[in-house]
Structures are given as structure tokens and as C-alpha cells.
Scaffold this motif. Structure first.
Motif, PDB file in Angstrom:
ATOM      1  N   ALA A 175       0.826  -1.204   0.000  1.00 44.92           N
ATOM      2  CA  ALA A 175       0.000   0.000   0.000  1.00 44.92           C
ATOM      3  C   ALA A 175       0.861   1.256   0.000  1.00 44.92           C
ATOM      4  O   ALA A 175       1.973   1.260   0.539  1.00 44.92           O
TER       5      ALA A 175
ATOM      6  N   GLU B 175       5.269   5.624  11.293  1.00 43.30           N
ATOM      7  CA  GLU B 175       4.288   4.562  11.078  1.00 43.30           C
ATOM      8  C   GLU B 175       3.686   4.136  12.399  1.00 43.30           C
ATOM      9  O   GLU B 175       4.384   4.000  13.402  1.00 43.30           O
TER      10      GLU B 175
ATOM     11  N   GLU C 230      -1.255  -0.802  13.313  1.00 42.60           N
ATOM     12  CA  GLU C 230      -2.640  -0.884  12.840  1.00 42.60           C
ATOM     13  C   GLU C 230      -3.162   0.493  12.442  1.00 42.60           C
ATOM     14  O   GLU C 230      -4.239   0.919  12.847  1.00 42.60           O
ATOM     15  N   ASP C 231      -2.392   1.169  11.630  1.00 44.04           N
ATOM     16  CA  ASP C 231      -2.714   2.529  11.203  1.00 44.04           C
ATOM     17  C   ASP C 231      -3.997   2.526  10.370  1.00 44.04           C
ATOM     18  O   ASP C 231      -4.066   1.878   9.335  1.00 44.04           O
TER      19      ASP C 231
ATOM     20  N   SER D 137      -6.278  -5.604   1.777  1.00 39.82           N
ATOM     21  CA  SER D 137      -6.516  -5.656   3.217  1.00 39.82           C
ATOM     22  C   SER D 137      -7.604  -4.638   3.552  1.00 39.82           C
ATOM     23  O   SER D 137      -7.890  -3.752   2.749  1.00 39.82           O
TER      24      SER D 137
ATOM     25  N   ALA E 227      -7.414  -2.194   5.610  1.00 36.19           N
ATOM     26  CA  ALA E 227      -6.860  -0.895   6.003  1.00 36.19           C
ATOM     27  C   ALA E 227      -7.223   0.166   4.960  1.00 36.19           C
ATOM     28  O   ALA E 227      -7.154  -0.086   3.757  1.00 36.19           O
TER      29      ALA E 227
ATOM     30  N   ARG F 147      -5.665   2.700   3.729  1.00 34.31           N
ATOM     31  CA  ARG F 147      -4.677   3.022   2.686  1.00 34.31           C
ATOM     32  C   ARG F 147      -4.525   1.883   1.689  1.00 34.31           C
ATOM     33  O   ARG F 147      -4.237   2.117   0.523  1.00 34.31           O
ATOM     34  N   SER F 148      -4.735   0.631   2.112  1.00 34.50           N
ATOM     35  CA  SER F 148      -4.682  -0.491   1.169  1.00 34.50           C
ATOM     36  C   SER F 148      -5.875  -0.443   0.216  1.00 34.50           C
ATOM     37  O   SER F 148      -5.721  -0.627  -0.993  1.00 34.50           O
TER      38      SER F 148
ATOM     39  N   ASP G  11      -3.699  -6.051   9.255  1.00 31.91           N
ATOM     40  CA  ASP G  11      -2.433  -5.916   9.977  1.00 31.91           C
ATOM     41  C   ASP G  11      -2.482  -6.742  11.264  1.00 31.91           C
ATOM     42  O   ASP G  11      -3.550  -7.148  11.720  1.00 31.91           O
TER      43      ASP G  11
ATOM     44  N   GLU H 295      -0.751  -3.962   3.606  1.00 29.84           N
ATOM     45  CA  GLU H 295       0.232  -3.213   4.375  1.00 29.84           C
ATOM     46  C   GLU H 295       1.586  -3.921   4.278  1.00 29.84           C
ATOM     47  O   GLU H 295       1.643  -5.149   4.140  1.00 29.84           O
TER      48      GLU H 295
ATOM     49  N   SER I 293       3.613  -4.777   6.544  1.00 35.20           N
ATOM     50  CA  SER I 293       3.742  -5.812   7.570  1.00 35.20           C
ATOM     51  C   SER I 293       3.108  -7.123   7.120  1.00 35.20           C
ATOM     52  O   SER I 293       3.632  -8.209   7.401  1.00 35.20           O
TER      53      SER I 293
ATOM     54  N   SER J 213       6.678   1.175   0.120  1.00 36.22           N
ATOM     55  CA  SER J 213       5.347   1.418  -0.414  1.00 36.22           C
ATOM     56  C   SER J 213       5.357   1.315  -1.935  1.00 36.22           C
ATOM     57  O   SER J 213       6.311   1.714  -2.604  1.00 36.22           O
TER      58      SER J 213
END
Length: 197
Positions: free
Chosen positions: A10, A19, A22-23, A54, A56, A58-59, A78, A144, A146, A170
């Protein structure tokens, strides 16, 4: 029968040192700029038979921005960081230095009250192993960094400590091919260099 899975990291929503565990912040303006700069290189992955991301923000935004229209997969979330959710590593270290040291040293440790590194790797690997197997099937998954590190540890059957030695930038890509329990790493495509440090 083998399938090919390409992971796309992402786009960033903050500098690496900022960072958060679990943002759940949305993609910021700089992140959108990263997506726009590399979209032409990553757009061909939209032709994959299956497209995932995912949960998230941003993903999801990265997948949508690249034209993938991905399906959200909860198993690609995440690592559950318990009470450290939303903290940076530095913030967690300032609050609970011994707990952070234990977490970094022992892949079974859960001092934060969340998920252990071993459980995280197993969850992501379990998702990979349960993908539909059709010879030549192509999958793209935006996740992500991770999550991608966890997938690589699983695929390579590497010691859990390897997780800390994998740098996923990224919008970089990495591929794996195979089927449940028999995966191979495939280096592919271009790696979009982030402007974040």
C-alpha cells in the motif's frame, strides 16, 4: 497446479519513522501522489483473475487508485497490536520498554494483549494456502508492508526473526507462486521508490 500471487504494498500515509501500529488513517496527499506516479507501471496487474486488498484504508485506497476494484479480505489485516494500536514503535517503547523488548525477542509474545508474530504469520499464510487453485490463475493483493513481510516469512519457511529483516517499500511488488504448503518467491516487476524516509 500452481497459482501466482502478486503482493502490492500500500502507498504510504506517513514517513516510515512515524508509522503507527494498525494505522487506520486514510491515504494522505503524498500517498495519492505516489499512486499517481506509479499507476502506469502497476495498472497491468488489474488484469489478474482475482484482486484483493486488506481492510486498512490506505490499502483499499491504493487498490482503488490503481484500478483494481479489489475485494476486502479480513485475513489480510495488519497484526492485532492490542493496546499498542495507533502508537508508533517509539511511543510503545517509551511507555513499556520491557514489553516491547519481549515482543521483539519472542515471536510467541503478546505483551500488548493482541496477536503474536507467529499467529500473524500463520493467519496470513493460511489466507495464501486457501486461495482457489487453478493452474495459471493470477491474483493481486494490496496490503500493508507488515502483511507482505508475514507472507514472505511464511512462503520461505523462514525463522520468525526474519520478519524484522525484510524491508517492504510502499508500492513495491513481490510475487509468490505455487499452492498450499509449496510456495516459491518470485522477484518481479518494478519497485516504486517512495519519497518518504
Amino acid at each position: 497446479m500452481a497459482l501466482r500471487v502478486t503482493f502490492v504494498a500500500a502507498a504510504g500515509s506517513s514517513p516510515v519513522l512515524a508509522e503507527r501500529f494498525e494505522d487506520d488513517r486514510p491515504l494522505d496527499q503524498a500517498g495519492w501522489g505516489e499512486v499517481q506516479r506509479v499507476a502506469h507501471e502497476l495498472l497491468p496487474l488489474a488484469a489478474a483473475d482475482l484482486r484483493y486488498c486488506s481492510p486498512a484504508p490506505r490499502s483499499r485506497a491504493t487498490g482503488e487508485g490503481l484500478g483494481y476494484a479489489p475485494l476486502v479480505q479480513l485475513a489480510l489485516r495488519d497484526c492485532d497490536m492490542g493496546r499498542w494500536r495507533g502508537l508508533t514503535l517509539g511511543e510503545a517503547m517509551a511507555r513499556e520498554p520491557q514489553a516491547v523488548d519481549a515482543w521483539l525477542a519472542d515471536p510467541r509474545a503478546t505483551p500488548h494483549g493482541g496477536e503474536s508474530l507467529l499467529d500473524f504469520v500463520g493467519r496470513v499464510g493460511g489466507w495464501l494456502d486457501t486461495r482457489p487453485v487453478e493452474d495459471g490463475c493470477r491474483i493481486v493483493a494490496v496490503a500493508e508492508p507488515s502483511v507482505i513481510r508475514a507472507a514472505l516469512v511464511y512462503v520461505l519457511k523462514a525463522p520468525p526473526a526474519t520478519y524484522w529483516s525484510i524491508d517492504v517499500r510502499s508500492l513495491s511488488t513481490v510475487g509468490v507462486s505455487g499452492r498450499a504448503g509449496r510456495w516459491s518467491l518470485r522477484l518481479e516487476g518494478t519497485c516504486a521508490q517512495s519519497t518518504r524516509a
